[in-house]
Every structure is written in structure tokens, then in C-alpha cells.
Design a protein around this motif. Sequence first.
Motif, PDB file in Angstrom:
ATOM      1  N   GLU A  50       0.829  -1.202   0.000  1.00 11.24           N
ATOM      2  CA  GLU A  50       0.000   0.000   0.000  1.00 11.24           C
ATOM      3  C   GLU A  50       0.865   1.254   0.000  1.00 11.24           C
ATOM      4  O   GLU A  50       0.552   2.245  -0.667  1.00 11.24           O
ATOM      5  CB  GLU A  50      -0.930  -0.003   1.209  1.00 11.24           C
ATOM      6  N   ARG A 129      -6.787  -4.527   0.595  1.00  8.07           N
ATOM      7  CA  ARG A 129      -7.474  -4.656   1.882  1.00  8.07           C
ATOM      8  C   ARG A 129      -8.566  -5.715   1.870  1.00  8.07           C
ATOM      9  O   ARG A 129      -9.303  -5.858   2.844  1.00  8.07           O
ATOM     10  CB  ARG A 129      -8.051  -3.311   2.296  1.00  8.07           C
ATOM     11  N   ALA A 218     -13.622   0.403   5.172  1.00  5.96           N
ATOM     12  CA  ALA A 218     -13.290  -0.734   6.025  1.00  5.96           C
ATOM     13  C   ALA A 218     -13.986  -0.655   7.378  1.00  5.96           C
ATOM     14  O   ALA A 218     -14.165  -1.679   8.050  1.00  5.96           O
ATOM     15  CB  ALA A 218     -11.777  -0.806   6.230  1.00  5.96           C
TER      16      ALA A 218
END
Length: 362
Positions: A50, A129, A218
Motif C-alpha cells: 500500500e 485490503r 473498512a
Amino acid sequence: MTDPTTRTPTGPEESLRKYADALWSAAIAGDEYAATDAVLGALDAGVDPEAVLLDVVGAVQRKVGREWAANRISVAQEHTATAIDERVIGAVGHRVRTRPSRGRIAVACVDGEWHALPARLLAEVLRLRGFRVDYLGAQVPAPHLVEHLHRTAPEAVAISGSIATRLPTAHATITACRATGVPVIAGGAAFGSDGRYARLLGAEAWAPDARAAADRLAEGPLPRPENSTQAIDDLPHLADQEYTMVTRTAPQLVKAMYTGLELKLPVMARYSDQQRQHTAEDLDHIVQFLATSLYTGDDDLFGHFLRWTAEILEARSVPAAFLVPALELLGEELRDFPRATALLEGARAQFSASLVGTKESA
């Protein structure tokens, strides 16, 4: 979806800077292989994927934009570097593969928005993710996006926009998405540094950058649209039709401004064909941003555009004072439009004052 990260980089900062410098050198030289080696080398060295995407590729892309604005790289170099950054994002995605363990997210750019790299960065971060991501790319017409939402039923749709003049189109897209019951998270420079236009146009959420967008998604599902049948013109100030009239007459307004400038600025008689084209484009941008300010009801949008344009013109050795007579001419054409007139008068006064201040400080 959004401009690359503005947060503190993950991992050793010096290491990230080293890889970013290597990618910059390769991208600006048009060397795709060296660029790929730089990002894959970062992964091989244990840098978080990331961080590679946002603090290496993203940082380089932001630098590309700054260097273009400062006239230190050409349009061709900017396009080449952006294309290479797109390719290396794909290389990272192929190297680091994840199995979806979270919900489905659609990521798309507003119709007319061709700056797709921020959206691509978000899509790849979401995949890292664990989200299942449908990346639809640049310039997605609202009907096509809605058809996709009906067919796939994602948990949310992320809408990206970098160009403020696409905000009316973004409003149509957000409204259409919400009508399907799918919540929207918006991001990108078009929606304002504080997300004011995302809220104005009905998005359920806004994020300033890709990490923040991924963090918000998330956390849990976005709230479902409370009023999925919200009218697209649910902005009371649009009742005066000024936005519609300025948009419809834009070509005539640009022509009138150009003709008036030729009379006011004799130097234009010596312009090359390329200079004439650039001048017409600049005038068209003035009209477009004025129309967008009328649509949003936010005068600051137009003022910000003028300040940005002045910086671009000065970097290209064009006096920013050129904008003053252009604004005066546009004001003359729109003298029967109260809101446009007030906006132009205020912007012209502030801009003229800023020019005087700049000269005095110099």
C-alpha cells in the motif's frame, strides 16, 4: 479515486523517497522497464504494498502535476509519466494478489473525467485490503454506471472527480446511483479540499485521499440513501436559470470575449495560431468555471480557479493581468444576470487587488 495520500508515509521515509526518486527519473525519461524495476524492487525490499502505491507511485504522480503546472515538464512528458505510472500500478497488482474477503465496491470516474490514475490507486488499495473491486475507469457515463450497479449490487460506489467543471455531471451521477439504493463515497480535487461539494451534491461520504477512503469503507457499510428519489435540481438557487443560460451560450460568450480582447490588447494581432488557440481555451475555461460556480452557488470555486490560472499563466510567461479585461468583457455580456454579475464583480475586484499586492511586494 482521490489525490494520492497526504498522510505520513508507512515505513522508513528515506527508503520510500529513494524508490520515489527512482520512479520519477524513470517515468520522466519514459523508461517503463526502469520504472517497473523501481516499484518491484521496493516490494522485494519488504516495503508495504500500500505504501508502494500511495507513497511511491502516488507521490510521483503528484510531482508530475506540480512540475507540469510550473512549466518544468511538457504536456508530452506529463502524459508519458502518467501512462507509465498506470502500468506500474498494474505491475504491483500482479505481484501482490489477494483473495477477496470483504464486500464489493465499484470505483468509477465521473463522465468527462479523464484523470483516472487516482481512481486506479484507490481500486488497488481496496483490493489489497480484501475488497472485491469493480474498477470501471475514466469517463463513465451515468447510465452505464447505473446498469452496472443494478447488475452487481455493490455495497458502495466510489466516485472520482478531479475537474471542478464536471460537478454538475457528478451531481447527476450521484443522484442516479442513490436512486438505485447504493451509497456513494466521493473524492478528488473536484469535490473541494474539505469535501463541501460532495456533501452539497448528496454523497453519503467523502474522503480526502485513497487511504482515508479505504479506511472509511473498512469501518463498515456506508448509510443507505435516505432519499433515493432526490431531485437532481434540488439546489434552490438554480431556479434563476443563470447556470443553464451561461452553459447554453458558452460558445458565443467565448467568441465575444476573444473579439473584445483583440480590441483591448493590440499584441494579440501578433499571436501565433497556437497562442490564439490557447487564448480561446483559457477563455472557455473561464466560462466553464463561472457556470460551475453558478451551479454550486459557491463564489470561492471561481476565485480559486482564477488564482490557479494566474499561476499557470505566469509560469508560461503570460501576464496574469490578461484575466482582468477578460472578466470585464464577460461581465458586459452577462450584465442582465444578477448572480453572475455579482460573482464576476467580486472576483475581478479581489483578483485585481491581488495583482496590485503582488507588484508591491515585488
